[in-house]
Design a protein around this motif. Structure first.
Motif, PDB file in Angstrom:
ATOM      1  N   ASN A   1       0.853  -1.199   0.000  1.00 53.57           N
ATOM      2  CA  ASN A   1       0.000   0.000   0.000  1.00 53.57           C
ATOM      3  C   ASN A   1       0.883   1.242   0.000  1.00 53.57           C
ATOM      4  N   GLY A   2       0.551   2.179  -0.884  1.00 54.38           N
ATOM      5  CA  GLY A   2       1.318   3.424  -0.941  1.00 54.38           C
ATOM      6  C   GLY A   2       2.637   3.322  -1.688  1.00 54.38           C
ATOM      7  N   ALA A   3       2.856   2.205  -2.394  1.00 56.71           N
ATOM      8  CA  ALA A   3       4.125   1.991  -3.095  1.00 56.71           C
ATOM      9  C   ALA A   3       4.294   2.916  -4.300  1.00 56.71           C
ATOM     10  N   GLY A   4       3.173   3.425  -4.814  1.00 56.36           N
ATOM     11  CA  GLY A   4       3.240   4.309  -5.974  1.00 56.36           C
ATOM     12  C   GLY A   4       2.653   3.707  -7.242  1.00 56.36           C
ATOM     13  N   LYS A   5       1.960   2.589  -7.107  1.00 56.80           N
ATOM     14  CA  LYS A   5       1.413   1.909  -8.287  1.00 56.80           C
ATOM     15  C   LYS A   5       0.377   2.771  -9.008  1.00 56.80           C
ATOM     16  N   SER A   6      -0.612   3.255  -8.258  1.00 56.08           N
ATOM     17  CA  SER A   6      -1.647   4.094  -8.888  1.00 56.08           C
ATOM     18  C   SER A   6      -1.043   5.401  -9.387  1.00 56.08           C
ATOM     19  N   THR A   7      -0.106   5.929  -8.626  1.00 54.14           N
ATOM     20  CA  THR A   7       0.547   7.175  -9.039  1.00 54.14           C
ATOM     21  C   THR A   7       1.269   6.974 -10.374  1.00 54.14           C
ATOM     22  N   PHE A   8       1.885   5.828 -10.533  1.00 54.14           N
ATOM     23  CA  PHE A   8       2.575   5.522 -11.788  1.00 54.14           C
ATOM     24  C   PHE A   8       1.578   5.493 -12.948  1.00 54.14           C
TER      25      PHE A   8
HETATM   26  N1  LIG Z   1      -3.075  13.266  -5.428  1.00 51.85           N
HETATM   27  C1  LIG Z   1      -2.303  12.983  -4.365  1.00 51.85           C
HETATM   28  N2  LIG Z   1      -2.016  13.930  -3.450  1.00 51.85           N
HETATM   29  C2  LIG Z   1      -1.224  13.652  -2.386  1.00 51.85           C
HETATM   30  N3  LIG Z   1      -0.661  12.456  -2.167  1.00 51.85           N
HETATM   31  C3  LIG Z   1      -0.909  11.472  -3.041  1.00 51.85           C
HETATM   32  C4  LIG Z   1      -1.738  11.679  -4.183  1.00 51.85           C
HETATM   33  N4  LIG Z   1      -1.803  10.519  -4.888  1.00 51.85           N
HETATM   34  C5  LIG Z   1      -1.051   9.644  -4.202  1.00 51.85           C
HETATM   35  N5  LIG Z   1      -0.492  10.202  -3.112  1.00 51.85           N
HETATM   36  C6  LIG Z   1       0.406   9.544  -2.151  1.00 51.85           C
HETATM   37  O1  LIG Z   1       1.442   8.912  -2.886  1.00 51.85           O
HETATM   38  C7  LIG Z   1       1.764   7.650  -2.305  1.00 51.85           C
HETATM   39  C8  LIG Z   1       1.572   6.555  -3.339  1.00 51.85           C
HETATM   40  O2  LIG Z   1       0.181   6.369  -3.511  1.00 51.85           O
HETATM   41  P1  LIG Z   1      -0.444   5.361  -4.574  1.00 51.85           P
HETATM   42  O3  LIG Z   1      -1.892   5.632  -4.609  1.00 51.85           O
HETATM   43  O4  LIG Z   1       0.301   5.453  -5.842  1.00 51.85           O
HETATM   44  O5  LIG Z   1      -0.145   3.945  -3.892  1.00 51.85           O
HETATM   45  P2  LIG Z   1      -0.542   2.503  -4.400  1.00 51.85           P
HETATM   46  O6  LIG Z   1       0.730   1.761  -4.622  1.00 51.85           O
HETATM   47  O7  LIG Z   1      -1.481   2.582  -5.518  1.00 51.85           O
HETATM   48  O8  LIG Z   1      -1.237   1.901  -3.087  1.00 51.85           O
HETATM   49  P3  LIG Z   1      -2.574   1.017  -2.890  1.00 51.85           P
HETATM   50  O9  LIG Z   1      -2.127  -0.407  -3.019  1.00 51.85           O
HETATM   51  O10 LIG Z   1      -2.983   1.333  -1.518  1.00 51.85           O
HETATM   52  O11 LIG Z   1      -3.564   1.410  -3.931  1.00 51.85           O
HETATM   53  C9  LIG Z   1       0.879   7.505  -1.088  1.00 51.85           C
HETATM   54  O12 LIG Z   1       1.614   7.905   0.037  1.00 51.85           O
HETATM   55  C10 LIG Z   1      -0.267   8.444  -1.376  1.00 51.85           C
HETATM   56  O13 LIG Z   1      -0.826   8.929  -0.185  1.00 51.85           O
END
Ligand SMILES: Nc1ncnc2c1ncn2[C@@H]1O[C@H](COP(=O)(O)OP(=O)(O)OP(=O)(O)O)[C@@H](O)[C@H]1O
Ligand SMILES: [Mg+2]
Length: 264
Positions: free
Chosen positions: A41-48
């Motif tokens: 969780n929070g690894a950056g997958k969705s952000t990528f």
């Molecule tokens: N729009 C945003 N504004 C501020 N912080 C963000 C934003 N989007 C993501 N983050 C932060 O960036 C980090 C990565 O988030 P991300 O959603 O990419 O994780 P993830 O790997 O998809 O996790 P999960 O498995 O929980 O979906 C987290 O700490 C999240 O809180």
């Protein structure tokens, strides 16, 4: 097909909420590669995936899709290269419109023709065929409102809509996570088929390590905004969930922190 070079993204820079979500991500994919993406969780997958889609501009780095540098393109202009399906079955389709209207709108995305002209007989036949292939009986309910469908039916329809125009890249972010196991398996099967039939270059985030191993030809693992593992071919085929947990601990020096990943 995809060349991502050193992309970085920091949210809330300079505040106490500063978060370095992407810390230099590099990824090169050939045409038709299907990559599964895992990480805690929070690894950056969705952000990528959001960076690929252009939800906001990246701070650094370059994203090239099929030879086109899209780094500076806004989300709207990039959309024509991309198909996307998210976790929530409620997004992605318009609930108060008919199945056939949803399909026609997706089909016309970025084209001049709106819905005003109606759906032609040819289009109707094509949608009927595609819905039949989903094997959910939706081909007999083409004028039903999408809001009446189950979560799994909506995700399958969203997948169809996202791929109608054969996108250069398909982005799937835990698109089966909200479904019961049986429905999730069915939607994944459909995902595999659509990707193979259309030879789509795909990034699929999943929290299910077994799915990540079984699907696609390449697997990447993310941690703290970086890709810490990138495996393809036979090496990927022979992976086990234990291997992945072990590798994660080896590379990151910590335990894998996604309850969902370990329990499913
Ligand atoms: N729009 C945003 N504004 C501020 N912080 C963000 C934003 N989007 C993501 N983050 C932060 O960036 C980090 C990565 O988030 P991300 O959603 O990419 O994780 P993830 O790997 O998809 O996790 P999960 O498995 O929980 O979906 C987290 O700490 C999240 O809180
Ligand atoms: Mg996520």
């Amino acid at each position: 097909m995809i060349e991502v070079t050193n992309i970085k993204k920091t949210f809330n820079a300079g505040t106490i909420n500063e978060k370095h979500a992407l810390n230099g991500v590099d990824l090169k994919l050939e045409d038709g590669e299907f990559v599964t993406v895992i990480g805690g969780n929070g690894a950056g997958k969705s952000t990528f995936l959001n960076a690929m889609a252009g939800v906001w501009p990246v701070d650094e780095g370059r994203i090239v899709i099929d030879g086109i540098d899209v780094t500076g393109l806004c989300e709207y202009k990039r959309a024509k290269y991309l198909g996307r399906v998210f976790q929530d079955p409620m997004t992605g389709t318009a609930a108060d419109m008919e199945i056939i209207e949803n399909l026609a709108l997706a089909d016309r995305r970025g084209k001049h023709r709106g819905l005003g002209w109606g759906v032609t007989a040819g289009e109707r036949d094509r949608y009927h065929e595609l819905l039949k292939e989903l094997d959910l009986g939706l081909e007999d309910r083409m004028t039903a409102k999408v809001g009446l469908l189950s979560g799994g039916q909506r995700q399958a329809l969203t997948l169809l809509m996202a791929t109608l125009q054969k996108p250069k890249v398909l982005l799937l972010d835990e698109h089966t996570a909200a479904l019961d196991p049986k429905t999730a398996a069915k939607v994944l099967e459909t995902t595999d088929r659509i990707i193979a039939e259309n030879h789509l270059t795909t990034l699929m985030v999943t929290h299910n390590m077994r799915d990540a191993i079984q699907h696609g030809n390449r697997l990447i693992m993310m941690n703290e905004g970086r890709i810490i593992l990138n495996i393809a071919g036979d090496e990927k085929k022979n992976l086990t969930v234990e291997d992945l947990l072990h590798k994660f601990e080896e590379v990151s020096g910590e335990e894998f922190t996604s309850d969902k990943a370990i329990l499913s």
